[in-house]
Design a protein around this motif. Structure first.
Motif, PDB file in Angstrom:
ATOM      1  N   LEU A 118       0.826  -1.204   0.000  1.00 38.17           N
ATOM      2  CA  LEU A 118       0.000   0.000   0.000  1.00 38.17           C
ATOM      3  C   LEU A 118       0.860   1.254   0.000  1.00 38.17           C
ATOM      4  N   TRP A 122       1.348   4.048  -3.074  1.00 36.79           N
ATOM      5  CA  TRP A 122       0.973   5.420  -2.708  1.00 36.79           C
ATOM      6  C   TRP A 122       2.164   6.351  -2.949  1.00 36.79           C
ATOM      7  N   ILE A 134      -6.287   4.943  -5.142  1.00 41.70           N
ATOM      8  CA  ILE A 134      -5.807   4.004  -4.128  1.00 41.70           C
ATOM      9  C   ILE A 134      -6.812   3.999  -2.983  1.00 41.70           C
ATOM     10  N   LEU A 136      -8.368   2.105   0.785  1.00 47.60           N
ATOM     11  CA  LEU A 136      -8.087   1.384   2.014  1.00 47.60           C
ATOM     12  C   LEU A 136      -9.423   0.948   2.605  1.00 47.60           C
ATOM     13  N   LEU A 167      -5.689   8.980  -0.546  1.00 49.08           N
ATOM     14  CA  LEU A 167      -6.073   7.659  -0.057  1.00 49.08           C
ATOM     15  C   LEU A 167      -7.571   7.633   0.237  1.00 49.08           C
ATOM     16  N   GLU A 168      -8.301   6.844  -0.540  1.00 49.27           N
ATOM     17  CA  GLU A 168      -9.750   6.712  -0.374  1.00 49.27           C
ATOM     18  C   GLU A 168     -10.034   5.650   0.684  1.00 49.27           C
ATOM     19  N   VAL A 169     -10.588   6.065   1.806  1.00 53.48           N
ATOM     20  CA  VAL A 169     -10.863   5.146   2.901  1.00 53.48           C
ATOM     21  C   VAL A 169     -12.364   4.887   2.965  1.00 53.48           C
TER      22      VAL A 169
END
Length: 196
Positions: A118, A122, A134, A136, A167-169
């Motif tokens: 990851l 990134w 990307i 999570l 970062l797409e959570v």
């Protein structure tokens, strides 16, 4: 069968973890990726969450490409029932081949290998090697403490808010998959992994 219009590189544990919700989320992700006509690209293992997500895609008639180093095949952890299984010599070759074929990246719960993959992909985005989305997947709060630490790195000046925002959570595998599929259509820059 028509060619997939979206390919997702998934990083996840070679163990199932303690919470059954982890495997449930991997299974749900795999099913929905296949139903959407997507292609799974992953590390080629048959064990842990890796095996769960691959088997879920295959059970729905989807396509799965695995990339695994020879040393792991020698330990008999490679999944031999995939659409394609590429056996490579090094971990670097593995990660580059996975990245080159992917439209987006998603980390599920996992250990140090998942973390490393990851953070590397990134970092590659920050360096301009690609502009792919990307994600999570924070199943059952597994990544809560990591998310808090990443916010701390912003507060301490080691990470910009914009870079953290890359970062797409998400907690729902279907919703996060849809978000990544949408963002992948906006990623238009050509990849350049020659410098890794």
């Amino acid at each position: 069968m028509s060619l997939p219009t979206f390919s997702l590189c998934v990083y996840c544990g070679s163990r199932p973890g303690m919470d059954p919700a982890f495997a449930d989320a991997a299974r749900t992700l795999g099913r929905h990726l296949a139903r959407a006509g997507g292609l799974l690209i992953y590390g080629g293992g048959r064990v842990g969450l890796m095996g769960v997500v691959a088997d879920a895609v295959l059970a729905e008639g989807g396509r799965v490409i695995g990339v695994i180093p020879q040393t792991l095949m020698d330990r008999e952890v490679g999944h031999r029932g995939l659409t394609e299984l590429h056996v490579v010599q090094t971990m670097h070759e593995r990660k580059r081949l996975m990245a080159e074929q992917a439209d987006a990246f998603l980390a599920l719960p996992g250990g140090i290998g998942t973390f490393e993959e990851l953070f590397e992909v990134w970092t590659w985005r920050q360096l301009g090697y690609h502009d792919k989305p990307i994600g999570l997947l924070n199943v059952g709060g597994y990544y809560d403490k990591l998310a808090a630490f990443l916010a701390h790195t912003v507060e301490q000046g080691f990470l910009s808010a914009a870079q953290l925002g890359v970062l797409e959570v998400g907690m729902d595998p279907v919703e996060l998959l849809q978000r990544l599929m949408h963002q992948a259509r906006l990623a238009t820059a050509s990849d350049d992994y020659r410098r890794i």
